[in-house]
Motif scaffolding. Structure first.
Motif, PDB file in Angstrom:
ATOM      1  N   ARG A 140       0.897  -1.102  -0.108  1.00  0.00           N
ATOM      2  CA  ARG A 140       0.024  -0.196   0.011  1.00  0.00           C
ATOM      3  C   ARG A 140       0.757   1.353   0.041  1.00  0.00           C
ATOM      4  NH1 ARG A 140      -2.947  -3.713   2.594  1.00  0.00           N
ATOM      5  NH2 ARG A 140      -5.198  -4.092   1.862  1.00  0.00           N
ATOM      6  N   ASP A 141       2.002   1.192   0.732  1.00  0.00           N
ATOM      7  CA  ASP A 141       2.943   2.447   0.627  1.00  0.00           C
ATOM      8  C   ASP A 141       3.216   2.785  -0.759  1.00  0.00           C
ATOM      9  OD1 ASP A 141       2.578   2.537   3.584  1.00  0.00           O
ATOM     10  OD2 ASP A 141       4.603   1.640   3.948  1.00  0.00           O
TER      11      ASP A 141
ATOM     12  N   PHE B 291      -2.133   4.468  -9.376  1.00  0.00           N
ATOM     13  CA  PHE B 291      -3.103   3.764  -8.841  1.00  0.00           C
ATOM     14  C   PHE B 291      -4.015   4.259  -7.676  1.00  0.00           C
ATOM     15  CE2 PHE B 291      -0.065   0.650 -10.806  1.00  0.00           C
ATOM     16  CZ  PHE B 291      -0.851   0.173 -11.907  1.00  0.00           C
ATOM     17  N   LEU B 292      -5.245   4.217  -7.646  1.00  0.00           N
ATOM     18  CA  LEU B 292      -5.894   4.886  -6.530  1.00  0.00           C
ATOM     19  C   LEU B 292      -5.825   3.641  -5.246  1.00  0.00           C
ATOM     20  CD1 LEU B 292      -9.008   6.265  -8.384  1.00  0.00           C
ATOM     21  CD2 LEU B 292      -6.886   7.462  -7.460  1.00  0.00           C
ATOM     22  N   THR B 293      -5.903   2.228  -5.833  1.00  0.00           N
ATOM     23  CA  THR B 293      -5.814   1.384  -4.549  1.00  0.00           C
ATOM     24  C   THR B 293      -4.891   0.395  -5.052  1.00  0.00           C
ATOM     25  OG1 THR B 293      -7.585  -0.072  -5.688  1.00  0.00           O
ATOM     26  CG2 THR B 293      -8.293   1.941  -4.245  1.00  0.00           C
TER      27      THR B 293
ATOM     28  N   MET C  96      -6.327  -2.027  -7.620  1.00  0.00           N
ATOM     29  CA  MET C  96      -6.290  -1.740  -8.965  1.00  0.00           C
ATOM     30  C   MET C  96      -4.767  -2.002  -9.354  1.00  0.00           C
ATOM     31  SD  MET C  96      -8.009   1.938  -8.857  1.00  0.00           S
ATOM     32  CE  MET C  96      -7.364   2.255 -10.350  1.00  0.00           C
ATOM     33  N   MET C  97      -3.809  -1.817  -8.576  1.00  0.00           N
ATOM     34  CA  MET C  97      -2.465  -2.182  -8.873  1.00  0.00           C
ATOM     35  C   MET C  97      -2.274  -3.630  -9.148  1.00  0.00           C
ATOM     36  SD  MET C  97       1.171  -1.596  -6.747  1.00  0.00           S
ATOM     37  CE  MET C  97       0.570  -2.829  -5.434  1.00  0.00           C
ATOM     38  N   ASN C  98      -2.759  -4.503  -8.076  1.00  0.00           N
ATOM     39  CA  ASN C  98      -2.512  -5.832  -8.318  1.00  0.00           C
ATOM     40  C   ASN C  98      -3.328  -6.403  -9.514  1.00  0.00           C
ATOM     41  OD1 ASN C  98      -1.250  -5.738  -5.843  1.00  0.00           O
ATOM     42  ND2 ASN C  98      -3.143  -6.853  -4.602  1.00  0.00           N
ATOM     43  N   ASP C  99      -4.490  -5.902  -9.724  1.00  0.00           N
ATOM     44  CA  ASP C  99      -5.471  -6.239 -11.135  1.00  0.00           C
ATOM     45  C   ASP C  99      -4.541  -5.938 -12.124  1.00  0.00           C
ATOM     46  OD1 ASP C  99      -7.248  -7.501  -9.262  1.00  0.00           O
ATOM     47  OD2 ASP C  99      -8.536  -5.607  -9.615  1.00  0.00           O
ATOM     48  N   THR C 100      -4.043  -4.725 -12.530  1.00  0.00           N
ATOM     49  CA  THR C 100      -3.386  -4.386 -13.664  1.00  0.00           C
ATOM     50  C   THR C 100      -2.212  -5.304 -13.766  1.00  0.00           C
ATOM     51  OG1 THR C 100      -3.970  -2.208 -13.201  1.00  0.00           O
ATOM     52  CG2 THR C 100      -2.102  -2.384 -14.787  1.00  0.00           C
ATOM     53  N   ILE C 101      -1.372  -5.592 -12.735  1.00  0.00           N
ATOM     54  CA  ILE C 101      -0.295  -6.692 -13.104  1.00  0.00           C
ATOM     55  C   ILE C 101      -0.719  -7.830 -13.532  1.00  0.00           C
ATOM     56  CG2 ILE C 101       1.681  -7.685 -12.012  1.00  0.00           C
ATOM     57  CD1 ILE C 101       2.027  -5.157 -10.016  1.00  0.00           C
TER      58      ILE C 101
END
Length: 205
Positions: free
Chosen positions: A13-14, A27-29, A32-37
């Motif tokens: 999260r940091d 990324f806002l969350t 979202m970052m995990n899903d994009t990767i």
């Protein structure tokens, strides 16, 4: 087919809150970052491929620790291909042991996960390629290349070193432009980066 990547930092999260060493404030969350990767990884990696993940898989802080490890396992199982993991500084021995203990078998009897504590070595395109999390320094050499991660938005100032992390500026050596965020690099792309970085450093002399 082989692919290479590093420093996915799932659940970290940091990275999306700003003010950190390697911000991902696009990324806002963290979801979202995990899903994009995951989406960009699976768009180019087939189930029969192999991906060398050079450390710093995830930073999940849920308690108890086993719950965080199960969370990481669940996400990694969403990724296509066999994953060969090189231990990074944020990867605990307990996590790698947990992944091996919960390994699934892929087609042709291949385990989903293989792990190495320090690194491993491959040969392709007449290069001897050392895969590590931390950068290695060879000195002057013609055919030794180090693919590494760890330093995120930085680049080692030696043409023998390539940062293959998903935040890496060395990806700018690709002639076809940037690879989608989180997508591993193919062998052909790594070779393009090797050639591009060597040409760049020769022009500086």
């Amino acid at each position: 087919m082989n692919f290479f990547t590093s420093d996915t930092h799932f659940y970290h999260r940091d990275l999306i809150l700003g003010g950190y060493f390697s911000p991902r404030d696009q990324f806002l969350t963290v979801e979202m970052m995990n899903d994009t990767i995951v989406a960009n990884w699976n768009a180019r990696v087939k189930p029969t491929d192999t991906v060398y993940l050079l450390g710093d898989i995830a930073l999940a802080f849920d308690n108890p620790a086993k719950q965080a490890m199960a969370q990481t396992l669940d996400l990694l199982n969403q990724l296509n291909g066999q994953i060969v993991i090189i231990k990074g500084n944020h990867d605990s021995a307990a996590l790698l042991k947990f992944l091996r203990a919960n390994n699934q078998m892929l087609a042709a009897g291949r385990p989903k996960f293989l792990t190495h504590d320090v690194g491993t070595r491959l040969k392709f395109a007449h290069y001897e390629v050392f895969l590590t999390h931390y950068p290695m320094l060879f000195g002057i050499t013609k055919n030794k290349i180090n693919l590494h991660g760890h330093i995120h938005h930085a680049s080692v100032h030696h043409q023998e070193n390539l940062n293959v992390g998903i935040d890496s500026p060395d990806r700018d050596y690709l002639p076809t432009g940037r690879v989608p965020f989180g997508a591993p690099l193919s062998v052909a792309e790594v070779i393009d980066m090797i050639v591009g970085k060597r040409r760049d450093y020769q022009q500086r002399q």
